[in-house]
Design a protein around this motif. Structure first.
Motif, short mmCIF file in Angstrom:
data_model
loop_
_atom_site.label_atom_id
_atom_site.label_comp_id
_atom_site.label_asym_id
_atom_site.label_seq_id
_atom_site.Cartn_x
_atom_site.Cartn_y
_atom_site.Cartn_z
N ASN A 20 0.82 -1.22 0.00
CA ASN A 20 0.00 0.00 0.00
C ASN A 20 0.85 1.26 0.00
OD1 ASN A 20 -2.38 -1.39 -0.19
ND2 ASN A 20 -2.99 -1.09 1.94
N GLN A 21 2.05 1.17 -0.54
CA GLN A 21 2.85 2.37 -0.81
C GLN A 21 2.50 2.85 -2.21
OE1 GLN A 21 6.64 0.39 -0.19
NE2 GLN A 21 7.00 1.60 1.65
N VAL A 22 2.71 4.14 -2.47
CA VAL A 22 2.29 4.73 -3.74
C VAL A 22 3.50 5.12 -4.59
CG1 VAL A 22 0.10 5.57 -2.84
CG2 VAL A 22 2.12 7.03 -2.67
N PHE A 23 3.29 5.04 -5.90
CA PHE A 23 4.30 5.51 -6.85
C PHE A 23 4.39 7.02 -6.73
CE2 PHE A 23 5.37 7.54 -10.82
CZ PHE A 23 6.44 6.80 -11.31
N TRP A 24 5.61 7.50 -6.55
CA TRP A 24 5.86 8.93 -6.33
C TRP A 24 6.93 9.33 -7.33
CZ3 TRP A 24 3.09 12.54 -4.93
CH2 TRP A 24 3.46 13.62 -4.15
#
Length: 223
Positions: A20-24
């Motif tokens: 649940n980490q996001v592409f940044w």
């Protein structure tokens, strides 16, 4: 293609990994970070535009992702005049966006910032869901907060039971090799010290991701 109020239809993409980490992504030749986004062409649906932008900006295809959710309605932001071409001022106001929450079912190595000859990003990383808005260009911060807040309820649940079970198994194996009631062989304790194989607080590296309804990190010791 503008609507009657001067807003261009657009899509935004929040891409999740399995944690649940996001592409940044860092915008090319700038110090600004942002999510992938892009305009909807005439004749395209928002979903078609989303898949096109997903490939153009990060190199992914539909088979690499799963659609988790999308915003119910358009989210709008206005663009300051200094960022608008002089010939468009007075007509163009900003963007209205449908935001998609996607989960990556492929691999990190499937991402490719050079999928086209007009890249949008020159660096990327995985970041916690609640990204720091101070590194986003100022006029987009409000819509980012609205999109993250609306879509947070759809974050996939993460099951940490297997990790805790594995931890308990390791702890029991560790205790089998300890002297009764004492520290492992070779570990010197200070006078009056004792060894606790079950500390109340796990290390920060073991903390699960923050729950979707709370921006604060979760500590297993909290009740």
């Amino acid at each position: 293609m503008l609507d009657r109020d001067g807003f261009r239809p657009n899509v935004g993409i929040i891409l999740l990994n399995q944690r649940n980490q996001v592409f940044w992504g860092k915008r090319i030749r700038t110090h600004s970070w942002q999510f992938p986004q892009g305009g909807i062409d005439r004749g395209e649906s928002p979903e078609q535009a989303m898949f096109r932008e997903l490939h153009e900006e990060v190199g992914l295809h539909p088979e690499h992702v799963r659609i988790v959710a999308r915003t119910r309605d358009w989210l709008r932001y206005e663009v300051p005049d200094r960022f608008i071409r002089r010939d468009a001022r007075g007509h163009y106001k900003g963007q209205k966006q449908i935001w998609y929450l996607l989960q990556l079912i492929g691999h990190d190595w499937d991402l490719n910032l050079r999928a086209t000859d007009h890249p949008e990003f020159d660096a990327w990383r995985w970041h916690d869901y609640w990204v720091p808005l101070d590194v986003v260009v100022e006029f987009k911060r409000g819509v980012y907060e609205m999109a993250l807040t609306e879509l947070a309820r759809y974050l996939p649940r993460q099951d940490f039971r297997n990790r805790f079970l594995r931890s308990n198994v390791r702890a029991r194996e560790f205790e089998r090799h300890m002297p009764d009631g004492g520290a492992p062989a070779g570990l010197d304790l200070p006078p009056g010290g004792s060894f606790d194989p079950h500390p109340d607080i796990t290390s920060a590296s073991d903390d699960p991701s923050p729950p979707p309804h709370n921006k604060a990190p979760f500590l297993p010791s909290q009740r």
